[in-house]
Write an enzyme that holds these catalytic residues in place. Structure first.
Site, PDB file in Angstrom:
ATOM      1  N   GLU A 163       0.784  -1.219  -0.035  1.00 58.44           N
ATOM      2  CA  GLU A 163      -0.149  -0.044   0.043  1.00 58.44           C
ATOM      3  C   GLU A 163       0.953   1.223  -0.013  1.00 58.44           C
ATOM      4  OE1 GLU A 163      -2.899   0.386   3.325  1.00 58.44           O
ATOM      5  OE2 GLU A 163      -3.686   2.152   2.315  1.00 58.44           O
TER       6      GLU A 163
ATOM      7  N   GLY B 207       3.610   2.539  10.849  1.00 57.60           N
ATOM      8  CA  GLY B 207       3.332   1.598  11.959  1.00 57.60           C
ATOM      9  C   GLY B 207       2.994   0.362  11.750  1.00 57.60           C
TER      10      GLY B 207
ATOM     11  N   GLU C 166      -5.236  -2.525  12.839  1.00 53.79           N
ATOM     12  CA  GLU C 166      -4.925  -3.569  11.755  1.00 53.79           C
ATOM     13  C   GLU C 166      -6.112  -4.548  11.846  1.00 53.79           C
ATOM     14  OE1 GLU C 166      -2.883  -2.126   9.796  1.00 53.79           O
ATOM     15  OE2 GLU C 166      -1.986  -0.675  11.261  1.00 53.79           O
TER      16      GLU C 166
ATOM     17  N   GLU D  50      -9.554   4.370   6.274  1.00 50.27           N
ATOM     18  CA  GLU D  50      -8.846   4.661   7.402  1.00 50.27           C
ATOM     19  C   GLU D  50      -9.377   5.560   8.441  1.00 50.27           C
ATOM     20  OE1 GLU D  50      -6.353   3.299   7.938  1.00 50.27           O
ATOM     21  OE2 GLU D  50      -5.473   2.563   6.058  1.00 50.27           O
TER      22      GLU D  50
END
Ligand code: B3K
Ligand code: ZN
Length: 868
Positions: free
Chosen positions: A122, A262, A299, A321
């Site tokens: 991504e 992250g 996640e 998101e």
């Protein structure tokens, strides 16, 4: 990298793809410098047309192309694409490419992280693995066969289920994976390496058994337990709160050392920055523990909001998101302190997001134009995106919100959707008109709510007049009124809450602000009230209401909404900062205003207050967020005020700080929330005590601490207060932890954010430390990132040394890792609040960067906007 002017893509130009890819079978032969990828896809023309198939590809060595098994040579290759024409309606496409993972320092696509292979696709990294339709609305069923040396890479992982494996004669072995769920290429992942594995399992609400596996570097198994607990907690939370169950038989998480951000939600195979997996009391702080829980949750929640339903195009990024951040915030709030989570989210909004909105990169949560997609993984798309979802939740209420979420997921399962699709589902499920609300998706900038009030004692009527105004942002000169939920409470002079009634009916607490100016007439108000406005930060706006000190004191002590108590203290602090900056300009000394001192005292003396909230209420905001209080200001003055207020509060309340310190010790380390809260207030107290020269306590805590939270708090207190002991503590810490990059990052960060004129020289020295490497983003963030974001006084030195340091780092990272470079340039493009002299210095540096040969798209986009 390109010399020609990078191209802008517009949201309006979206076109469905000319072709679909239904399946993709990958065969990957892993080699450090020459990995070979054979990609076999079933391609289907989308509708009637003769358009060519244009596949994306970057930095690939093309070896072979075949259509239906027949090699072809009549294709066209450009720098970033492979173009095939005159194709049948349906066909099998075979493409063989070669790439060099070892040379990949950008950490996008397939790369080496230490001794392991891993991927990050991504947003557009898959095109660095093979030529493909690398766009999120093309969903295919993937199978992946990985072959590699069996000794160096005993674990070969990819998405979905492991369906076969075998050994070869040449010391290599292979594993075959199949992912039953169609997915866009950005969710593809591959990992190969030698790890220790923590195994567990989870039984879903419908009774299915899911294998859970966490892969960490060898020797780190004892640091993976909290990540596993967090994963199981996430799975349970999503079932309970959102009725969402996991869908594969296996869930894997791999922790790697080299990672640009992250973590990444690849289907069934999350790849994580080790920072958000590894935790034990000796190496991780309380906030590290909470971060692990939050990111593991984030996640995991993407499995539904992002993976099962994905984005039609990257302009819709906030669809997954914003929503997933909202979900992780709710998860953390349900498991821990809701108020403290809210405060931290709001600090982020008022600090980083408001600054982004006020700078050259201001964009709506659904951007309209993009040069480099990686530049739009921003606090606006993520955090403001989450605030927009939160407003929907506030307007609809939990039940209708959950109905809307369920409808959205069911309607678009297995598909790529848009933000409009999401809002439509919410509107349908709740029956609410959200037409005006959708402007939050298209309008950038931070709205200002100006509130005035009037009390009519005879009629017992209280009128709130609310005006909204959104300042212009680049490319958006005109702003329209938004639908703003304004949560309000009223308090009597004694601090009693008053019922809100309008026309005799009980209303509230949320008032719907829809117009540029609107009046709310509340009746049956017995006396002139104090309004608590924007409770829980009910909208991402700036509030302008002429609160008196008495009113703020009353709210700080009596508000039922705990967030308002904290916010009232913030407003008192902001006033104190503004007043003292003007005082200082007139050469008057800095003084803590009486009301602020009294509120601090009352907060410290309040035994009923939640300790975690108490700690938050007693922390001054950092200089970066205080900048936002001014149109323009000399940052040195702000720094002096900030330091002096700290010092005065430390000395004036010394006995109370000592009391708080002594009464909040935790006998034994546990990460239970009441203990985290006690350590928080104790360590805030210690930071003030250090400023009041209680060096003995600081020393003692450092020496006796049995956990990283207390160790680090002591060292930090010493460094920030510039105690003579600081040097010895830092040396001791380095001696103990120099082998462990993640732990040493605390030491790097602390020195990078330390006061003192020698900081720039120290940073330069830290960058030569054996544990430091410009190729490791965690190290770069700990040294350079911490310096430029967390040490504004030294970064913005008038002699320009801070700027020069950043320019030199950016010049190197521009070539090796443009994504990390682009994140680091943030404080250099957000210069609006600084004085003219500094702005001139900064602009000169930006010109210098603009002239770099091979300027990346990432930096080009930001610098050109900043200089426009
Ligand atoms: N979706 C990823 C972010 C990818 C960033 C690419 N530059 C992590 C997350 O938000 O969960
Ligand atoms: Zn995410």
């Amino acid at each position: 990298m390109t010399q020609i002017k990078p191209q802008v893509q517009y949201r309006e130009d979206y076109q469905p793809p000319h072709y679909w890819i239904d399946t993709l079978d990958l065969d990957i032969q892993l080699h450090e410098n020459a990995t070979e990828v054979v990609a076999i896809s079933r391609v289907r023309r989308n509708g009637e047309h003769d358009e060519p198939l244009v596949l994306d590809g970057e930095q690939l060595n093309l070896l072979q192309v075949a259509v239906n098994g027949v090699d072809i040579t009549q294709y066209q290759q450009t720098e970033n694409s492979l173009i095939l024409s005159q194709l049948p309606e349906v066909f099998v496409l075979t493409i063989k490419t070669q790439l060099d993972p070892q040379a990949n320092t950008a950490l996008e696509g397939l790369y080496k992280s230490g001794s392991a292979f891993c991927t990050q696709c991504e947003a557009q990294g898959f095109r660095r693995i093979t030529y493909y339709l690398d766009r999120p609305d093309v969903l295919a069923r993937f199978s992946t066969r990985i072959t590699a040396d069996a000794t160096a890479y005993p674990y070969l992982l990819s998405n979905g289920n492991r369906i076969d494996q075998g050994n070869l004669d040449d010391g290599r072995h292979w594993v075959q994976w199949q992912d039953p769920f169609p997915k866009p290429a950005y969710l593809f992942a591959l990992v190969a390496g030698n790890f220790d594995v923590l195994r567990d399992s989870y039984t879903t609400v419908s009774g299915r058994e899911v294998a859970l596996e966490i892969f960490v570097d060898q020797g780190n198994l004892h640091r993976a337990g909290h990540a596993m607990d967090s994963l199981k907690a996430s799975m349970a939370w999503d079932e309970q709160r959102c009725h969402l169950e996991y869908d594969l038989d296996i869930y894997m998480i791999v922790a790697v050392d080299f990672f640009n951000m992250g973590a990444m939600e690849n289907k069934g195979l999350n790849v994580f920055n080790a920072k958000f997996v590894l935790a034990d009391p000796h190496t991780a702080t309380d906030s590290d523990y909470l971060d692990v829980e939050r990111v593991i949750g984030h996640e995991y929640f993407h499995n539904w909001t992002g993976n099962r339903v994905t984005c039609r195009d990257w302009f819709q990024l906030s669809l997954k998101e914003g929503l997933t951040v909202f979900r992780d915030q709710e998860f953390s709030s349900d498991l821990g302190s809701r108020t403290v989570n809210r405060i931290q989210n709001v600090r982020m909004m008022r600090g980083a997001q408001f600054a982004e909105d006020a700078g050259p990169m201001a964009h709506p949560i659904r951007p309209d134009a993009v040069i480099e997609m990686n530049n739009f993984y921003t606090v606006t798309v993520y955090e403001k995106g989450s605030e927009v979802i939160r407003m929907l939740h506030t307007l609809l209420g939990e039940q209708a919100f959950q109905r809307g979420l369920a409808l959205y997921l069911q309607r678009f399962d297995g598909q790529a959707a848009t933000c409009d699709d999401f809002v439509a589902a919410m509107s349908e499920a709740s029956g609410r008109d959200l037409t005006r609300f959708t402007r939050w998706y298209s309008q950038a900038g931070t709205p200002v709510l100006t509130v005035t009030d009037e009390y009519d004692a005879v009629q017992q009527r209280y009128t709130l007049t609310v005006q909204q105004f959104t300042p212009t942002t680049p490319g958006q000169p005109q702003k329209l009124p938004l639908h703003i939920p304004l949560s309000v409470a009223l308090y009597s002079a004694q601090g009693e809450p008053l019922t809100l009634t309008m026309d005799g009916q009980i209303v509230g607490p949320v008032l719907d602000v829809l117009e540029a100016e609107q009046r709310f007439v509340l009746d049956q108000v017995p006396s002139k009230p104090t309004p608590a406005l924007l409770q829980s930060f009910s909208a991402p706006v700036k509030l302008d209401y002429p609160y008196s000190d008495e009113q703020l004191t009353l709210l700080a002590k009596h508000s039922i909404d705990e967030f308002v108590r904290w916010d009232a203290v913030q407003m008192l602090i902001n006033k104190a900062v503004r007043d003292n900056v003007s005082q200082l300009q007139r050469q008057q000394p800095v003084v803590v205003p009486r009301p602020l001192l009294d509120v601090f005292r009352a907060t410290l003396e309040d035994e009923t207050l939640d300790k975690a909230l108490q700690a938050q209420m007693l922390m001054l905001p950092d200089i970066g967020s205080l900048l936002e209080l001014f149109e323009q200001v000399d940052i040195d003055l702000l720094g002096q005020v900030h330091a002096q207020l700290h010092k005065e509060l430390a000395v004036a309340l010394q006995p109370l700080w000592l009391h708080a310190y002594e009464h909040n010790r935790t006998p034994q380390y546990s990460i239970a929330h009441p203990d985290i809260a006690k350590r928080a207030i104790k360590n805030v107290a210690l930071s003030y005590l250090a400023l009041a020269n209680e060096a003995g306590l600081v020393q003692q805590q450092y020496q006796t601490a049995d956990n990283m939270t207390d160790t680090l708090a002591a060292m930090k207190a010493a460094v920030r207060a510039e105690l003579t002991e600081a040097g010895a503590l830092l040396a001791d810490f380095e001696g103990k932890w120099q082998q462990d990059g993640l732990v040493l990052d605390n030491w790097f960060r602390l020195q990078a954010t330390a006061p003192g004129d020698d900081t720039v020289a120290r940073i330069q020295q830290l960058m030569t430390h054996p544990t430091f490497s410009l190729n490791n983003p965690n190290r770069v963030r700990a040294v350079v990132g911490a310096f430029i974001m967390g040490n504004p006084l030294q970064f913005h030195r008038l002699d320009g040394a801070g700027y020069d340091l950043l320019v030199s780092v950016l010049t190197q990272l521009n070539l090796s890792n443009p994504q990390v470079a682009s994140r680091l340039i943030t404080p250099l493009i957000q210069f609006a609040r600084l004085d003219d002299a500094r702005q001139q210095q900064i602009k000169a540096r930006l010109q210098q960067l603009m002239a770099l040969p091979d300027l990346s798209r990432d930096l080009f986009e930001k610098i050109s906007k900043a200089l426009a």
